[in-house]
Every structure is written in C-alpha cells, then in structure tokens.
Scaffold this motif. Structure first.
Motif, mmCIF file in Angstrom:
data_model
loop_
_atom_site.group_PDB
_atom_site.id
_atom_site.type_symbol
_atom_site.label_atom_id
_atom_site.label_comp_id
_atom_site.label_asym_id
_atom_site.label_seq_id
_atom_site.Cartn_x
_atom_site.Cartn_y
_atom_site.Cartn_z
ATOM 1 N N SER A 92 -11.998 -9.064 -5.349
ATOM 2 C CA SER A 92 -11.063 -10.508 -4.949
ATOM 3 C C SER A 92 -11.637 -11.116 -4.027
ATOM 4 O O SER A 92 -11.363 -12.393 -3.608
ATOM 5 N N SER A 93 -12.523 -10.718 -3.522
ATOM 6 C CA SER A 93 -13.019 -11.488 -2.056
ATOM 7 C C SER A 93 -13.416 -13.082 -2.244
ATOM 8 O O SER A 93 -13.347 -13.631 -1.170
ATOM 9 N N ILE A 138 -13.508 -1.824 -1.163
ATOM 10 C CA ILE A 138 -12.802 -2.849 -0.339
ATOM 11 C C ILE A 138 -13.720 -3.238 0.860
ATOM 12 O O ILE A 138 -14.768 -2.515 1.440
ATOM 13 N N ASP A 172 -13.011 9.515 1.840
ATOM 14 C CA ASP A 172 -12.384 9.493 0.676
ATOM 15 C C ASP A 172 -12.679 7.907 0.091
ATOM 16 O O ASP A 172 -12.134 7.729 -0.972
ATOM 17 N N LEU A 212 -9.451 -9.456 7.714
ATOM 18 C CA LEU A 212 -9.490 -9.491 6.224
ATOM 19 C C LEU A 212 -9.505 -8.325 5.454
ATOM 20 O O LEU A 212 -10.400 -7.681 5.919
ATOM 21 N N VAL A 213 -8.522 -8.040 4.605
ATOM 22 C CA VAL A 213 -8.590 -6.561 3.932
ATOM 23 C C VAL A 213 -8.375 -7.036 2.510
ATOM 24 O O VAL A 213 -7.479 -7.604 2.037
ATOM 25 N N THR A 214 -9.608 -6.795 1.788
ATOM 26 C CA THR A 214 -9.603 -7.097 0.542
ATOM 27 C C THR A 214 -10.413 -6.364 -0.658
ATOM 28 O O THR A 214 -11.373 -5.531 -0.026
ATOM 29 N N ASP A 215 -10.015 -6.335 -1.610
ATOM 30 C CA ASP A 215 -10.915 -5.609 -2.633
ATOM 31 C C ASP A 215 -12.191 -6.340 -2.726
ATOM 32 O O ASP A 215 -12.011 -7.454 -2.953
ATOM 33 N N VAL A 252 -13.228 -4.709 4.795
ATOM 34 C CA VAL A 252 -12.429 -5.103 5.879
ATOM 35 C C VAL A 252 -13.216 -5.831 6.827
ATOM 36 O O VAL A 252 -14.355 -5.305 7.363
ATOM 37 N N LEU A 255 -5.656 -9.335 0.207
ATOM 38 C CA LEU A 255 -6.245 -9.850 -0.818
ATOM 39 C C LEU A 255 -6.522 -8.691 -1.858
ATOM 40 O O LEU A 255 -7.313 -7.902 -1.598
ATOM 41 N N SER A 268 -2.288 8.211 1.056
ATOM 42 C CA SER A 268 -3.309 8.912 2.003
ATOM 43 C C SER A 268 -2.575 8.846 3.508
ATOM 44 O O SER A 268 -3.171 9.241 4.507
ATOM 45 N N ASP A 313 -4.338 3.425 1.829
ATOM 46 C CA ASP A 313 -3.265 3.499 0.784
ATOM 47 C C ASP A 313 -2.228 4.341 1.196
ATOM 48 O O ASP A 313 -2.171 5.125 2.050
ATOM 49 N N VAL A 319 -10.074 3.393 7.960
ATOM 50 C CA VAL A 319 -9.681 3.100 6.631
ATOM 51 C C VAL A 319 -9.835 4.187 5.912
ATOM 52 O O VAL A 319 -10.529 5.098 6.065
ATOM 53 N N LEU A 320 -8.593 4.390 5.137
ATOM 54 C CA LEU A 320 -8.331 5.713 4.617
ATOM 55 C C LEU A 320 -7.877 5.635 3.190
ATOM 56 O O LEU A 320 -6.862 4.867 2.699
ATOM 57 N N GLY A 321 -8.498 6.200 2.398
ATOM 58 C CA GLY A 321 -8.136 6.263 0.941
ATOM 59 C C GLY A 321 -8.314 5.174 0.135
ATOM 60 O O GLY A 321 -7.635 4.970 -0.890
ATOM 61 N N LEU A 322 -9.245 4.120 0.637
ATOM 62 C CA LEU A 322 -9.245 2.736 -0.182
ATOM 63 C C LEU A 322 -10.736 2.797 -0.589
ATOM 64 O O LEU A 322 -11.486 2.636 0.315
ATOM 65 N N CYS A 373 -12.956 6.663 6.296
ATOM 66 C CA CYS A 373 -12.928 8.065 5.936
ATOM 67 C C CYS A 373 -13.659 8.093 4.598
ATOM 68 O O CYS A 373 -13.870 7.320 3.892
ATOM 69 N N THR A 418 -5.218 -11.275 6.599
ATOM 70 C CA THR A 418 -5.121 -11.634 5.294
ATOM 71 C C THR A 418 -5.517 -10.673 4.245
ATOM 72 O O THR A 418 -6.342 -9.689 4.510
ATOM 73 N N VAL A 423 -5.976 0.618 8.036
ATOM 74 C CA VAL A 423 -5.912 0.131 6.642
ATOM 75 C C VAL A 423 -5.991 1.358 5.741
ATOM 76 O O VAL A 423 -7.006 2.239 5.749
#
Lengths: 468, 468
Positions: free
Chosen positions: B319-320, B303, B281, B313-316, B305, A298, A319, A316, B297-300, B279, A296, A314
């Motif tokens: 929004s979680s 968030i 960044d 789940l992948v969320t900012d 995970v 979000l 990157s 962006d 996880v790269l460039g985010l 990462c 999911t 995961v």
C-alpha cells in the motif's frame, strides 16, 4: 460502608502510554459523559458519584501516584499514602487503621476493598451495596463479588462454590482456583464458579483484631511510622486464605480487565485519539497518538499504533500483550508527567561528548498552583515564560513575571514560581548530570515563601544581575 | 563531455521523510562505503568521482534545494540555480547557456543530462561514457541510455527500436511508449524495447541553436534574467519528440527508481535505521526512525514504519505508494531542515487562544559557518547556547558567546551568529505570527558584519541591558 480503592501497578503492558509515573488506570482513552476522554480512574470515580458512594471512598496508593490522582480527580479526594510499596495486606491495613482511628468508624463498619480500575456497568456498584448488606446478614467473615463468566477464560481466578446452587444470588465459597486451563475453566463454569474480580467486603474489626494479634499498632499515625517493618504479604494470603466462612455475591453484568492494548481498544468509542489518519482499507485498527506529530496508517487491519513522548508502539492486536516483556529493559526517564501543580513534557534531551547534558522541557503550571521553592546542585536553568502571569522567587526576592520574560537560574540558587493565571514555560536545563532527583525542596507554602522574600523593584534587570 | 544532473521533485511518495525542503534524493537511507548512511545524491556523486566524471558535472536545481545539496556534497559542487521551477527544457537550457558562455565549451561538446538519483551499479557511468562516444560516432541528434528490461513493468517508459536488432549494443530509435499495460509491455520487450531511464546526450550546439531560433539569449546571465518568461515545457516535448535521428545505447546492469517505500526498502542493508526494535516475529519489516523516541514493532511482517519530526507512517509495503495521495493535503511547516550553515529541528510549536505563538527549535551551526545578519518584525527570540563557542552580533555590537549564555533578541533587532566551534542553540520564538518568511536579511559576509560592528566589553550585561 467504606470503600477502599487500591491504586497500584506500573503498567508496562500499555507501553508507551503507561510508565512508572502513569499507570494504565490514568490513561485518558475512554469516552466520558460529555464526549471528553476520561481515564479508568475518572470513569470509576464518576460511577461512584452516580451511585452516591464517592463520599464513602478512600484511595490507597503509593507516593508516586498521588500527584496523578489529584490531577485527575481533584485535590479533595481522600488518599491514604503508603510510604513505600509493601503488597496489599499492609496497604489495606493502613487504610483500615485510618478508618478506625481517624474517621473513628464503628468496629462493625463494613469495608469494601476494590481495584481502582474495573471496567464495568453502573450496576456493579449497586452489587457492591448488596455485597455489604450480605456480609452483615450472613455473618460471614468475608464476602466477595463474583462475576458470572461469559467464556472459559484462562487469565482469571475462579471462586468455586460449595455446591452448584444455581439460582441463588449468594453462594457459599468452597475454594479458589487461579488461571486454570481452558478445559478446567469449562468444568469450573459447569460447577457455577465465578470470576474473582478483586472485590472483598469484611468488617473493620476483622482487620483491627488481626493487627492486634500481630502486636501491630491500630492507630493510623503509629502504623504509618512503622510501615517499613510490616510484612510484605498479600491480602489474599493473609486474610482470604485464612477465612473460615466466605460468601460470594453474583454480579451478572459487564466486567473487564483493560490491561492490554487488545482489550483496551475494544472499549474505545473512536478508533482514533489524537492527530492522524487511519486509511479506510485498515479495518479494526486503533490509533492513540499523544504526540504533536501526525500518524498515517495505511493498509493494515487489526493493529494498534500507540505513541507518546516515551515511545511508539506498532503491533498487531494479538501480539500486543507481549509488549511488557519487550520493553521490560527499556530504561528511560518519563517524557511526560502530570503533577499536582500541572504537567511537563520533555522536548529534547541532548548529551554531548564533553559530558554536558541539555534537557529542554515545556512546563504548565495551573492557575493558583506553584512549583515548590527549590535548589538544584548540578544544573543551571533558563526559563522563558511563554504564557500567563506569575510570581517568581529567586534567592529571597520575589519578581512579577509575564509572557516573554526570560529567567536565568544559576546552579545553587533557590527558586520557585506561582502561577497567577495558567502559566507555561520553556525550560532549558544545562549541566553535567540532569536527573529528576537533583532537587532540594525548601518546605514552605507559597505564603511562607512570600513572607520570607522581599519584593523586587526592577524585576528583569535584577534577575539578569543575579546571573552575572 | 559535460554532465548535467537534474535535481527536482518534492517527493511526497516518501513522506514523512521527504518534504518540500528535503526531496527523496536527500534521504540518508542507503549504505555508504564505510558503513555510514548515505543519500541517493551522495551515492551518485561518489560513483561519478569513482568514474572520474565528477569534475565534468553540474547540478541543475531550484533555490530550495541548494542548501541541501551543499550540505550533502560540499560547497564546491557547481550548482546552476533556477530562479523558479519551469520544467525541464528551461532548466537544461539554462545549464547549457552556462556551459556555453561561462565555461566557454566548444559547440561540439557533448552534454549528457541525467536525473540526480538513479540507483545503479558503477557500470552505468561507464555506459554514459559510451553514450557520449556513440553520439559523436553516429552523428545522431540525440543519444539515449536504454535499460534492458527485467520484467514487463507498467510504471516505466519504453524506447522502441526501428527493428529488432537483437545483439547490437546501439539501436536506432523508432518511437517512445509511456506506461503500457502489462500485456503491451511483454510485447514491447519481445520487440527489444528498452526502459527509458531519463539519460539524454546531445551536442551543445543543438540546444544553443534552438535558443537562437526562439530568439532567446544564449548568454547565461541574460537567460537567467529572462528565466521567468521562458515557456514551461519539458525537454521531452521540446527536444526529444522533435529530434529526427535518435539512437539508444543499451545498459544491461542494475537500475531502479527508488521512488516509493517498497522499492526503497529493498535497497536498505539494515532493516532498522534509528532508535527502535523490530521483534523477530516481524519478517521483511523495515523501520526508519529519525526521532529520538524509540519505536517498537511487534507481530507485523512486510510493513514499513517511517518516522520524522514531520510525521509517522505505518504502512504495509504494497500500500505504500498510496501515501502520496493521502498526504497531498497535509500542509505543515517542515520540522527538520538541513541548510548550508547547519540544521534545525522544531521541538515544539504552541498556539494560544490569545493569538500568541511559541516555536521552540534546536539549531546547529557548523564550525566556521554563520547565520546571516538578519531582522524579524513579528517575533522576539531567546537563544540559550547549549554547545560550543561563537560570535554574536546584536544591533551593531559583537559579543563573544559560549555554552550557557542566554541571548535575548527583541523584535526588530539586527542579529547574527558565527560558530567558532560547532555551535548548538535552543531558540524560543515568541510572537503573533511565526513564519519562516518573517526575515529581512542584511546582505553582508561575516567579515563585513565584524567590520560594521563594534566590540563589546561586558558581553552578558550589555545583552541583558539591550533587552531591558
């Protein structure tokens, strides 16, 4: 005309879907003709067929990719197998020797070499036909396909013409320029330079004479036997840079290198492949999920989530090209592989303090195919047949097997299985060191295995007894 | 004083780590005393022990959480098991009847009810002791713990005092206010209102009289037997709203509801739990990975995970909290469960076109524990012992088993296993409908199973024969 498609690369830039056994060209992420997912290789092969070129094509590749190619394109696809990887000149020379000595083509035959995975319109393959005609009509040493640039890319190589011959479909090549700066690229575009997309045409005699000059054999079997002594040199260095008279044919259509997640996802028709949800608040986000576990996403726009049994990325999109460096040191056995006979997937890998390891796999064998008759020296295996019917060979005896049967294979026992209908197996390996290399194959066709073995009378009991 | 800890909730807001079998309070994501991960329940129990309160505490919960509580806190923790979920008043009344009729506490005993998972400093439990003293000294019907607000939260309930008695540690309660607007919350804070953290103290006789007034039994066994006829009413509605004389004790320390990924990750000491790379960044990003598959996880930034066998789940972070609605309709069997005897994890679940299903599990049984003697009517099972030694009972015969043994359990066969040392098994279930409910337990202790069964002489062969 003969086409030689070069299939190489380990493709860490598309981790975790690509791995040493599955380069980027084999990922089924593109939209095929009837709504099915297809890989880059499958897409190109379909386009070659549409243009009537598939019958003239050979694929040159290393041993590790043969199973994958046959699994995706069928076992009838002609494959020239490099015994080891030695750069592009030896690979192309090996294919040329095959066309010369096995297919016995004329020395005037035009050979076109191209990558196995350009992402292009069908028109590209029409341009390849023009390329071959141009080589003959201009009497050039070499003819290249040049893509009309759409922006000043700093990632590609440029073919620079002798003079800015604006409207001609064919240009004389002055020189090449690799990965310029953006300013330089703008200047090159003003000079009518074209992107080099790795498509070269030459006459068979060009390579054959080169081999003869070097004192190398031109017969395929002989060159194959000597392959490990061939120089590790690229075709660019050995042939292109030394050629006197090079022309380029313009291709004005779509061409793209789908080498990174950001470029690849631009060509996906659906934002989701596999199990999962991308919430509406996530714009321009792509999810590629080869796991059974739902994902999911979000509140995250412009990202890529890619999941396979090897790993989960995961990132962006901007990157995403960096993933190659990040996973360069990630040493891991492939968790999913497609093979000539079917596929397997690692479900679990346990390592215990006492040194014991346990590897659990789900294995699929296509109807009519078989796992080779083989022996392991460091592990016992337990197979539970979960789907289909087959013939199981164990230490010289053949047993009919079906769904629900449990087969214990002791360390050192010869064993193999043939699928009568599509067969699936849960395999539990137990031992001190579980590696793919612990396998001694007994080189027999299944017919030879059948002839060599006697038939069992009480299948299950005898297998159980064999274990005890 | 007696403490009743309420353990409920299915915790979809922390999907995919929480599921019906594992509510948020059981997730091991917090930092324990000696560097080990601990769950919210484990943290609270440790704090109760430190304050000398654990011996006075009971946990009130539903059947589905008993195994998890015993697995995390040990089997000696006193648990009052609700036969079914019927809201907080029946749950608290059931615990009160136990304290009254089984523990035979005085009717003047102070009962303190609290959630099983507040994230607080140790001082909170000292305040609970003051709460009990205050109830006795003020002769109030009910005493509540009130948290001094640190910001005008719109998510919490507020305890409003009769008058703004600024500096007093104990206030008289006027009324309650649930989830106000931010403006209203600011006004409430000016009035010296406190956050309601769900901690209530009352005398045992208060609840016992209430039960008597309603004509309900006060003996534990009788109330238990009648539990399904009790009204589904909250403690707030039945007791708090009707109380005349309520006081609140101020708690000025740290208190937090770790109910969503953004609040929970604020309390994680390490940004990564489990296999993976975040990462550099990626700032303020948290990764919680219960899978064996590495996550990159790269460039985010900002968030979360979170990955478990149930989902990824992948969320900012902002929004979680929405995840609860998103996964509300996601019906799936739990892929990982902790049980009283150990744990299991689903490795693979295959469903074939002919209706056959295959479920592959890895199962761990703790040394000295056993899987109950049981029968399945819709499936056969194959067990490969991959670690340890045990005793295996099959249809009235007991066999010693060890690493490497393969056990076939036909449909309808009685079977069970006891771990002598830590035991691990790969189980392959095959059948037409594979559900957890297809189990008939034969209620015997392992000693009774041993007495009931005869000993095997030729273990493996007999098991094989039993199958054939």
């Amino acid at each position: 005309m003969k086409l030689v498609l070069l299939s190489g690369g380990s493709g860490k830039r598309l981790w975790p879907l690509s791995n040493d056994a599955r380069s980027k060209q084999f990922l089924k992420v593109l939209q095929g003709e009837n709504g099915q997912q297809e890989s880059m290789v499958q897409r190109v092969w379909r386009q070659l067929k549409n243009e009537g070129l598939a019958d003239s094509a050979l694929i040159a590749t290393g041993k590790s990719q043969v199973d994958m190619i046959q699994s995706q394109l069928g076992t009838n696809v002609p494959v020239i197998i490099e015994p080891e990887r030695r750069d592009t000149f030896p690979a192309i020379a090996l294919a040329a020797s095959y066309i010369y000595s096995v297919e016995q083509a004329s020395l005037d035959e035009v050979i076109v070499v191209l990558p196995v995975d350009p992402f292009v319109e069908d028109e590209f393959f029409a341009a390849i036909k023009r390329l071959a005609e141009t080589l003959s009509s201009t009497n050039a040493d070499l003819a290249l396909l040049g893509v009309t640039p759409t922006y000043p890319s700093v990632k590609y190589g440029y073919i620079v013409p002798c003079a800015a011959e604006t409207d001609k479909p064919v240009i004389k090549v002055s020189h090449f320029r690799e990965k310029p700066s953006e300013v330089q690229a703008e200047e090159l575009i003003k000079q009518q330079a074209l992107w080099n997309c790795g498509v070269f045409a030459f006459k068979l005699k060009h390579i054959i004479s080169l081999l003869q000059e070097k004192g190398l054999p031109v017969k395929h079997a002989e060159l194959l036997a000597q392959y490990n002594s061939l120089p590790k040199i690229s075709f660019d260095y050995e042939v292109v840079e030394k050629a006197q008279n090079i022309v380029a044919v313009k291709y004005n259509g779509y061409w793209k290198d789908l080498g990174t997640w950001n470029t690849l996802t631009e060509e996906m028709h659906s934002p989701i492949i596999g199990k999962g949800i991308v919430c509406k608040d996530s714009i321009n986000t792509h999810l590629i999920n080869e796991l059974d576990i739902p994902i999911t996403v979000l509140g995250l726009s412009d990202i890529v989530v890619a999941a396979s049994p090897d790993g989960i990325l995961v990132t962006d999109k901007d990157s995403s090209p960096k993933v190659k460096e990040l996973v360069a040191n990630l040493e891991q056995r492939p968790m999913y592989e497609e093979r000539r006979w079917g596929w397997y997937r690692v479900l679990d890998h346990a390592k215990f303090a006492n040194g014991n390891e346990v590897l659990t796999k789900r294995i699929g064998v296509h109807a009519g195919k078989n796992l080779s008759y083989q022996v392991h020296s460091q592990r016992m295996e337990v197979w539970t047949i979960i789907k289909g019917e087959g013939e199981f060979a164990l230490d010289g005896v053949i047993y009919p097997v079906k769904t629900g049967d449990v087969l214990s294979i002791p360390n050192g026992a010869k064993h193999g299985v043939k699928a009568i209908t599509e067969l699936e197996i849960i395999e539990v390996q137990t031992g001190k060191q579980l590696i793919e290399e612990d396998i001694t194959r007994i080189y027999m066709t299944w017919t030879e295995v059948q002839a060599h073995c006697k038939e069992a009378k009480l299948p299950l009991e005898e297998i159980a007894a064999a274990k005890a």
